[in-house]
Design a protein around this motif. Structure first.
Motif, PDB file in Angstrom:
ATOM      1  N   UNK A  32       0.815  -1.214   0.000  1.00  0.00           N
ATOM      2  CA  UNK A  32       0.000   0.000   0.000  1.00  0.00           C
ATOM      3  C   UNK A  32       0.845   1.259   0.000  1.00  0.00           C
ATOM      4  N   UNK A  33       1.911   1.261   0.790  1.00  0.00           N
ATOM      5  CA  UNK A  33       2.805   2.415   0.825  1.00  0.00           C
ATOM      6  C   UNK A  33       3.501   2.600  -0.519  1.00  0.00           C
ATOM      7  N   UNK A  34       3.949   1.508  -1.122  1.00  0.00           N
ATOM      8  CA  UNK A  34       4.584   1.595  -2.436  1.00  0.00           C
ATOM      9  C   UNK A  34       3.622   2.144  -3.491  1.00  0.00           C
ATOM     10  N   UNK A  35       2.374   1.692  -3.454  1.00  0.00           N
ATOM     11  CA  UNK A  35       1.392   2.179  -4.423  1.00  0.00           C
ATOM     12  C   UNK A  35       1.165   3.678  -4.259  1.00  0.00           C
ATOM     13  N   UNK A  36       1.033   4.124  -3.028  1.00  0.00           N
ATOM     14  CA  UNK A  36       0.781   5.547  -2.796  1.00  0.00           C
ATOM     15  C   UNK A  36       1.928   6.405  -3.313  1.00  0.00           C
ATOM     16  N   UNK A  37       3.163   5.970  -3.103  1.00  0.00           N
ATOM     17  CA  UNK A  37       4.302   6.816  -3.471  1.00  0.00           C
ATOM     18  C   UNK A  37       4.851   6.569  -4.871  1.00  0.00           C
ATOM     19  N   UNK A  38       4.520   5.447  -5.489  1.00  0.00           N
ATOM     20  CA  UNK A  38       5.061   5.187  -6.834  1.00  0.00           C
ATOM     21  C   UNK A  38       3.989   5.276  -7.910  1.00  0.00           C
ATOM     22  N   UNK A  39       2.769   5.565  -7.524  1.00  0.00           N
ATOM     23  CA  UNK A  39       1.672   5.659  -8.485  1.00  0.00           C
ATOM     24  C   UNK A  39       1.931   6.813  -9.449  1.00  0.00           C
ATOM     25  N   UNK A  40       1.845   6.531 -10.727  1.00  0.00           N
ATOM     26  CA  UNK A  40       2.041   7.571 -11.739  1.00  0.00           C
ATOM     27  C   UNK A  40       0.756   7.723 -12.543  1.00  0.00           C
ATOM     28  N   UNK A  41       0.061   8.851 -12.397  1.00  0.00           N
ATOM     29  CA  UNK A  41      -1.174   9.030 -13.154  1.00  0.00           C
ATOM     30  C   UNK A  41      -0.919   9.321 -14.627  1.00  0.00           C
ATOM     31  N   UNK A  42       0.330   9.533 -14.989  1.00  0.00           N
ATOM     32  CA  UNK A  42       0.680   9.905 -16.367  1.00  0.00           C
ATOM     33  C   UNK A  42       1.660   8.881 -16.957  1.00  0.00           C
ATOM     34  N   UNK A  43       1.183   7.687 -17.356  1.00  0.00           N
ATOM     35  CA  UNK A  43       2.082   6.706 -17.950  1.00  0.00           C
ATOM     36  C   UNK A  43       2.733   7.271 -19.216  1.00  0.00           C
ATOM     37  N   UNK A  44       3.946   6.866 -19.490  1.00  0.00           N
ATOM     38  CA  UNK A  44       4.747   7.460 -20.564  1.00  0.00           C
ATOM     39  C   UNK A  44       4.139   7.235 -21.943  1.00  0.00           C
ATOM     40  N   UNK A  45       3.752   6.036 -22.286  1.00  0.00           N
ATOM     41  CA  UNK A  45       3.293   5.733 -23.643  1.00  0.00           C
ATOM     42  C   UNK A  45       1.772   5.654 -23.787  1.00  0.00           C
ATOM     43  N   UNK A  46       1.050   6.245 -22.850  1.00  0.00           N
ATOM     44  CA  UNK A  46      -0.417   6.170 -22.904  1.00  0.00           C
ATOM     45  C   UNK A  46      -0.954   7.167 -23.931  1.00  0.00           C
ATOM     46  N   UNK A  47      -2.058   6.811 -24.605  1.00  0.00           N
ATOM     47  CA  UNK A  47      -2.689   7.756 -25.537  1.00  0.00           C
ATOM     48  C   UNK A  47      -3.166   9.003 -24.786  1.00  0.00           C
ATOM     49  N   UNK A  48      -3.029  10.148 -25.404  1.00  0.00           N
ATOM     50  CA  UNK A  48      -3.345  11.429 -24.764  1.00  0.00           C
ATOM     51  C   UNK A  48      -4.808  11.514 -24.329  1.00  0.00           C
ATOM     52  N   UNK A  49      -5.723  10.890 -25.103  1.00  0.00           N
ATOM     53  CA  UNK A  49      -7.148  10.987 -24.743  1.00  0.00           C
ATOM     54  C   UNK A  49      -7.497  10.166 -23.506  1.00  0.00           C
ATOM     55  N   UNK A  50      -6.613   9.238 -23.099  1.00  0.00           N
ATOM     56  CA  UNK A  50      -6.855   8.438 -21.891  1.00  0.00           C
ATOM     57  C   UNK A  50      -6.211   9.027 -20.651  1.00  0.00           C
ATOM     58  N   UNK A  51      -5.355  10.015 -20.827  1.00  0.00           N
ATOM     59  CA  UNK A  51      -4.661  10.606 -19.672  1.00  0.00           C
ATOM     60  C   UNK A  51      -5.580  11.545 -18.900  1.00  0.00           C
ATOM     61  N   UNK A  52      -5.440  11.601 -17.580  1.00  0.00           N
ATOM     62  CA  UNK A  52      -6.232  12.559 -16.801  1.00  0.00           C
ATOM     63  C   UNK A  52      -5.776  13.981 -17.093  1.00  0.00           C
ATOM     64  N   UNK A  53      -6.595  14.937 -16.697  1.00  0.00           N
ATOM     65  CA  UNK A  53      -6.327  16.334 -16.999  1.00  0.00           C
ATOM     66  C   UNK A  53      -5.091  16.871 -16.280  1.00  0.00           C
TER      67      UNK A  53
END
Length: 150
Positions: free
Chosen positions: A125-146
């Motif tokens: 749980x601690x690892x998820x909280x601190x390593x979570x990346x809402x902006x994956x590198x190769x994700x399509x732009x329309x799927x990325x959060x604002x």
């Protein structure tokens, strides 16, 4: 003829025996009360922000969580909630094991399983909280959060 031990005079002042026991159970009891109050604030604050503010439950998705976890405040809030809940729950189950497991070997294995589960869930749980990346590198732009810059 056997002699029975002398009965203490009931009018004598009480003299406490020197105890070799620690106050671990007392501190555990106090911790459960204090952490319970803090957890109430943390959990109801978490529920209020997630379910009542903004669009409510309909807004909860990957982007919502990603947006929240870009803020150190919400990372800390969720981390404290995770750690307190896990320690609180583990202490409660430890008490139940001590009360109901009659054999020492059973009690030992139940506590090993409990502490193992505590460590695994808390570390992950601690690892998820601190390593979570809402902006994956190769994700399509329309799927990325604002919160992500494309």
């Amino acid at each position: 003829m056997t002699t029975s031990p002398a009965i203490a005079n009931p009018r004598d002042t009480y003299k406490r025996q020197k105890s070799t026991r620690s106050n671990f159970e007392l501190y555990g009891w106090v911790f459960m009360r204090a952490s319970g109050v803090i957890l109430l604030v943390l959990i109801f604050g978490h529920l209020f922000v997630n379910l009542m503010v903004g669009e409510g439950v309909n807004a909860i998705d990957f982007a919502f969580v990603g947006g929240k976890w870009t803020s150190p405040f919400w990372q800390t809030w969720d981390l404290v909630m995770l750690w307190l809940a896990m320690i609180h729950g583990t202490n409660g189950v430890r008490t139940i094991i001590n009360d109901y497991a009659e054999r020492d070997l059973t009690r030992l294995w139940l506590k090993i399983a409990l502490y193992t589960a505590f460590v695994v869930v808390t570390v992950l749980g601690t690892l998820v909280i601190f390593t979570f990346s809402p902006c994956p590198v190769d994700a399509p732009a329309e799927l990325l959060p604002s919160v992500c810059t494309a």
